[in-house]
Structure formats: C-alpha cells, structure tokens
Scaffold this active site. Structure first.
Site, PDB file in Angstrom:
ATOM      1  N   ARG A  65       4.737   1.715  15.494  1.00  0.00           N
ATOM      2  CA  ARG A  65       4.180   1.007  14.339  1.00  0.00           C
ATOM      3  C   ARG A  65       4.954  -0.276  14.076  1.00  0.00           C
ATOM      4  NH1 ARG A  65       3.701   5.230   9.483  1.00  0.00           N
ATOM      5  NH2 ARG A  65       4.583   3.455   8.377  1.00  0.00           N
ATOM      6  N   ARG A  76       2.651   7.139  -4.866  1.00  0.00           N
ATOM      7  CA  ARG A  76       3.981   6.594  -4.620  1.00  0.00           C
ATOM      8  C   ARG A  76       4.542   5.878  -5.840  1.00  0.00           C
ATOM      9  NH1 ARG A  76       3.257   6.204   1.438  1.00  0.00           N
ATOM     10  NH2 ARG A  76       5.194   5.414   2.275  1.00  0.00           N
ATOM     11  N   ARG A 126      11.798  -0.039   2.680  1.00  0.00           N
ATOM     12  CA  ARG A 126      10.945   1.117   2.374  1.00  0.00           C
ATOM     13  C   ARG A 126      11.732   2.190   1.635  1.00  0.00           C
ATOM     14  NH1 ARG A 126       8.700   1.815   8.246  1.00  0.00           N
ATOM     15  NH2 ARG A 126       7.701   3.717   7.539  1.00  0.00           N
ATOM     16  N   ARG A 138      10.098   7.020  16.121  1.00  0.00           N
ATOM     17  CA  ARG A 138       8.726   7.509  15.904  1.00  0.00           C
ATOM     18  C   ARG A 138       7.730   6.831  16.848  1.00  0.00           C
ATOM     19  NH1 ARG A 138       6.292   8.007   9.979  1.00  0.00           N
ATOM     20  NH2 ARG A 138       6.966   5.840   9.761  1.00  0.00           N
ATOM     21  N   LYS A 177       6.079  14.126   6.581  1.00  0.00           N
ATOM     22  CA  LYS A 177       4.842  14.473   5.870  1.00  0.00           C
ATOM     23  C   LYS A 177       3.636  14.525   6.829  1.00  0.00           C
ATOM     24  CE  LYS A 177       5.292  10.876   3.108  1.00  0.00           C
ATOM     25  NZ  LYS A 177       6.566  10.303   3.602  1.00  0.00           N
TER      26      LYS A 177
HETATM   27  P1  ADP Z   1       6.226  10.649   7.309  1.00  0.00           P
HETATM   28  O1  ADP Z   1       4.747  10.951   7.465  1.00  0.00           O
HETATM   29  O2  ADP Z   1       6.842  11.410   6.192  1.00  0.00           O
HETATM   30  O3  ADP Z   1       6.512   9.191   7.262  1.00  0.00           O
HETATM   31  P2  ADP Z   1       6.426  11.622  10.069  1.00  0.00           P
HETATM   32  O4  ADP Z   1       5.735  12.943  10.016  1.00  0.00           O
HETATM   33  O5  ADP Z   1       5.704  10.500  10.717  1.00  0.00           O
HETATM   34  O6  ADP Z   1       6.948  11.187   8.609  1.00  0.00           O
HETATM   35  O7  ADP Z   1       7.841  11.844  10.792  1.00  0.00           O
HETATM   36  C1  ADP Z   1       8.731  10.761  11.010  1.00  0.00           C
HETATM   37  C2  ADP Z   1       9.396  10.901  12.380  1.00  0.00           C
HETATM   38  O8  ADP Z   1      10.274  12.022  12.383  1.00  0.00           O
HETATM   39  C3  ADP Z   1       8.410  11.140  13.514  1.00  0.00           C
HETATM   40  O9  ADP Z   1       8.908  10.504  14.657  1.00  0.00           O
HETATM   41  C4  ADP Z   1       8.405  12.655  13.663  1.00  0.00           C
HETATM   42  O10 ADP Z   1       8.067  13.070  14.979  1.00  0.00           O
HETATM   43  C5  ADP Z   1       9.846  13.014  13.328  1.00  0.00           C
HETATM   44  N1  ADP Z   1       9.978  14.312  12.645  1.00  0.00           N
HETATM   45  C6  ADP Z   1       9.111  14.903  11.792  1.00  0.00           C
HETATM   46  N2  ADP Z   1       9.601  16.085  11.346  1.00  0.00           N
HETATM   47  C7  ADP Z   1      10.828  16.234  11.921  1.00  0.00           C
HETATM   48  C8  ADP Z   1      11.835  17.252  11.857  1.00  0.00           C
HETATM   49  N3  ADP Z   1      11.678  18.353  11.094  1.00  0.00           N
HETATM   50  N4  ADP Z   1      12.959  17.069  12.580  1.00  0.00           N
HETATM   51  C9  ADP Z   1      13.130  15.951  13.346  1.00  0.00           C
HETATM   52  N5  ADP Z   1      12.212  14.958  13.450  1.00  0.00           N
HETATM   53  C10 ADP Z   1      11.073  15.092  12.744  1.00  0.00           C
HETATM   54  P1  ADP Z   2       5.748   6.137   5.803  1.00  0.00           P
HETATM   55  O1  ADP Z   2       5.461   7.483   5.253  1.00  0.00           O
HETATM   56  O2  ADP Z   2       6.397   6.182   7.113  1.00  0.00           O
HETATM   57  O3  ADP Z   2       6.415   5.213   4.834  1.00  0.00           O
HETATM   58  P2  ADP Z   2       2.963   5.329   5.394  1.00  0.00           P
HETATM   59  O4  ADP Z   2       2.020   5.293   6.517  1.00  0.00           O
HETATM   60  O5  ADP Z   2       2.790   6.369   4.357  1.00  0.00           O
HETATM   61  O6  ADP Z   2       4.389   5.379   6.071  1.00  0.00           O
HETATM   62  O7  ADP Z   2       2.973   3.921   4.651  1.00  0.00           O
HETATM   63  C1  ADP Z   2       3.122   2.713   5.338  1.00  0.00           C
HETATM   64  C2  ADP Z   2       3.054   1.555   4.350  1.00  0.00           C
HETATM   65  O8  ADP Z   2       1.741   1.518   3.748  1.00  0.00           O
HETATM   66  C3  ADP Z   2       4.023   1.636   3.183  1.00  0.00           C
HETATM   67  O9  ADP Z   2       5.281   1.087   3.490  1.00  0.00           O
HETATM   68  C4  ADP Z   2       3.276   0.820   2.118  1.00  0.00           C
HETATM   69  O10 ADP Z   2       3.404  -0.570   2.364  1.00  0.00           O
HETATM   70  C5  ADP Z   2       1.827   1.187   2.377  1.00  0.00           C
HETATM   71  N1  ADP Z   2       1.394   2.358   1.570  1.00  0.00           N
HETATM   72  C6  ADP Z   2       0.973   3.556   2.040  1.00  0.00           C
HETATM   73  N2  ADP Z   2       0.652   4.383   1.020  1.00  0.00           N
HETATM   74  C7  ADP Z   2       0.886   3.693  -0.116  1.00  0.00           C
HETATM   75  C8  ADP Z   2       0.781   4.000  -1.506  1.00  0.00           C
HETATM   76  N3  ADP Z   2       0.364   5.214  -1.932  1.00  0.00           N
HETATM   77  N4  ADP Z   2       1.116   3.035  -2.400  1.00  0.00           N
HETATM   78  C9  ADP Z   2       1.532   1.816  -2.004  1.00  0.00           C
HETATM   79  N5  ADP Z   2       1.665   1.465  -0.724  1.00  0.00           N
HETATM   80  C10 ADP Z   2       1.347   2.386   0.227  1.00  0.00           C
END
Ligand code: ADP
Ligand code: ADP
Ligand code: ZN
Length: 213
Positions: free
Chosen positions: A160, A88, A171, A127, A13
C-alpha cells in the site's frame, strides 16, 4: 451479529475480519478498502480522500459518515456486519449510534486488538495486501502460501502507498489523538472487549471467537 474491530493501524483488524466473515457469514465493512476502491475508480470522493490518506491523516468525518450510511443500507448487512477501521473519531461514533438507532439495530460487541506502538511499524512495513480483495498478509509474520499471491482469490499482492515508516508515524498520532478516546465511549456502552493482539494470528482468532461465544 453487529460487530466492530477496533485498534491501531496494523493491529490486525483486517486479518481477523476474514475469519469472522466465514464464521458468521456477514460482510466486512472496511472504510479504508472503500476509500482505496474510490481512488482506483478515480471518483471525486476518492481523489479528495487520497490527499489525506497519503499523509497518514484521517479523511473528514462527513465523507466517512456518508460512506457508512450508504453501505449499512445495503441488503447484505441485514443479518449483521463487521466494521473495520470505522469509527475513528467521536463524531463518527456518535453518527453511527444515531444511524443504528434509526435502523433499530444495536452494536453487539467491539473487539479491541491491543498492540503497542513499537510493534506497529514492523507490522505495517511488512504488510502485503491483495490488489483485488484487500486481504492482508505479512512477509514474515503471516506469509501467503505462494509468494505475492493472495490465498483467498489468487490475485497479486502489493504494498500500500501509505505503508511506509513516515506515514505510520502520523497514522499512530491520529490514532492516539482522535481514535483512542473511543475506548471510553464503548466501555461506557458496555460492549468493549480488549484482546492481546500481539499473539499469533491463530491465537488472536481463538480469543476473539471465545469472546463472542
Ligand atoms: P489492520 O487492518 O488493523 O490495519 P492488518 O490486519 O492489515 O491490520 O495487519 C497488519 C499487518 O500485520 C499485516 O501485514 C498482517 O499480516 C500482520 N498481522 C496481523 N495480525 C498479526 C498477528 N497476530 N501477529 C503478527 N502479524 C500480524
Ligand atoms: P489501517 O488500519 O492500516 O490504518 P485503513 O485501511 O483502515 O488502514 O485506513 C487507511 C487510511 O484511510 C487512513 O489512514 C485514513 O486516511 C483513511 N480512513 C480509513 N477509515 C477512516 C475513517 N473511519 N475515518 C477517517 N479516515 C479513514
Ligand atoms: Zn485476494
């Protein structure tokens, strides 16, 4: 354009949001980034949220809804925004619906990046995120041009605290139990588009742009 990126943790995302920011010139609203900033600033809200985040649990709805209310009221959201990691839970989705109705705006599209659980662990453990702008890279699948340096702003890349195999499990559990029910919610609203999030970053971007055209 009022958009939402939906998907499991690590689905891509944040990575795809960066392309939408450039294309549509609208801000990305990542509740995760906002929470991490609050933690870095040692605010009361940040300290409270940290306990949940470190365990891979969702932060309480009331905190998150408060954050979004304030953020959407800011002037840079007037032409649209990209929600990333929010909502979420059904309670958050309901609150967003009511908030947007009050603001007399509507959601144009929810883009879901579909990635099976088996691929998520590798995505999250590899990541690397920018310590300053939050941009996301991957040591293997999406490396930065220079090792440990952000392509966008030149700051240092870090791991992170919650990006470890243990937390990923909780998660993913939170995602399936609390977030996945939103698929029906947005399908019923007629705005839900599912994409194959397992493709290369640039192919997912192409599919996403096509879905929004
Ligand atoms: P989210 O915001 O949904 O948690 P991220 O955009 O941070 O996810 O992506 C999670 C990890 O996967 C990062 O290390 C990112 O560089 C990698 N990633 C994102 N898109 C792809 C893809 N299409 N194929 C492989 N790795 C990806
Ligand atoms: P990722 O997409 O990799 O799970 P985020 O950065 O979106 O990571 O979220 C990291 C953490 O922050 C989540 O595991 C949760 O604890 C908290 N968080 C983020 N967004 C929300 C939300 N909309 N509702 C509840 N918790 C959240
Ligand atoms: Zn950066």
């Amino acid at each position: 354009m009022n958009l939402m990126l939906f998907g499991a943790p690590g689905a891509g995302k944040g990575t795809q949001a960066k392309f939408l920011i450039e294309k549509y010139n609208i801000p990305q609203i990542s509740t995760g980034d906002i929470l991490r900033e609050a933690i870095a600033n040692n605010t009361e809200m940040g300290l409270e949220a940290k306990k949940f985040m470190d365990e891979g649990k969702l932060v309480p709805d009331s905190t998150i809804i408060g954050i979004i209310k304030d953020r959407l009221a800011e002037s840079d959201c007037k032409e649209g925004f990209i929600l990333d990691g929010f909502p979420r839970t059904l309670a958050q989705a309901q609150a967003l619906k009511e908030l947007m109705a009050t603001m007399q705006i509507s959601l144009d599209r929810v883009i879901s990046l579909n990635v099976p659980d088996e691929l998520i662990v590798g995505r999250i453990t590899g990541r690397r995120v920018c310590s300053k702008c939050g941009a996301s890279f991957h040591v293997e699948f999406n490396p930065s041009k220079e090792e440990n340096v952000c392509d966008y702003c030149g700051s240092e890349l870090i791991i992170r605290k919650d990006d470890n195999a243990q937390t990923v499990k909780s998660r993913l559990e939170a995602y399936h139990a609390q977030t996945a029910p939103l698929i029906d919610f947005y399908t019923n609203m007629g705005v839900f588009t599912e994409l194959d999030g397992t493709k290369d970053v640039s192919d997912v971007t192409k599919d996403m742009i096509a879905a929004l055209a």
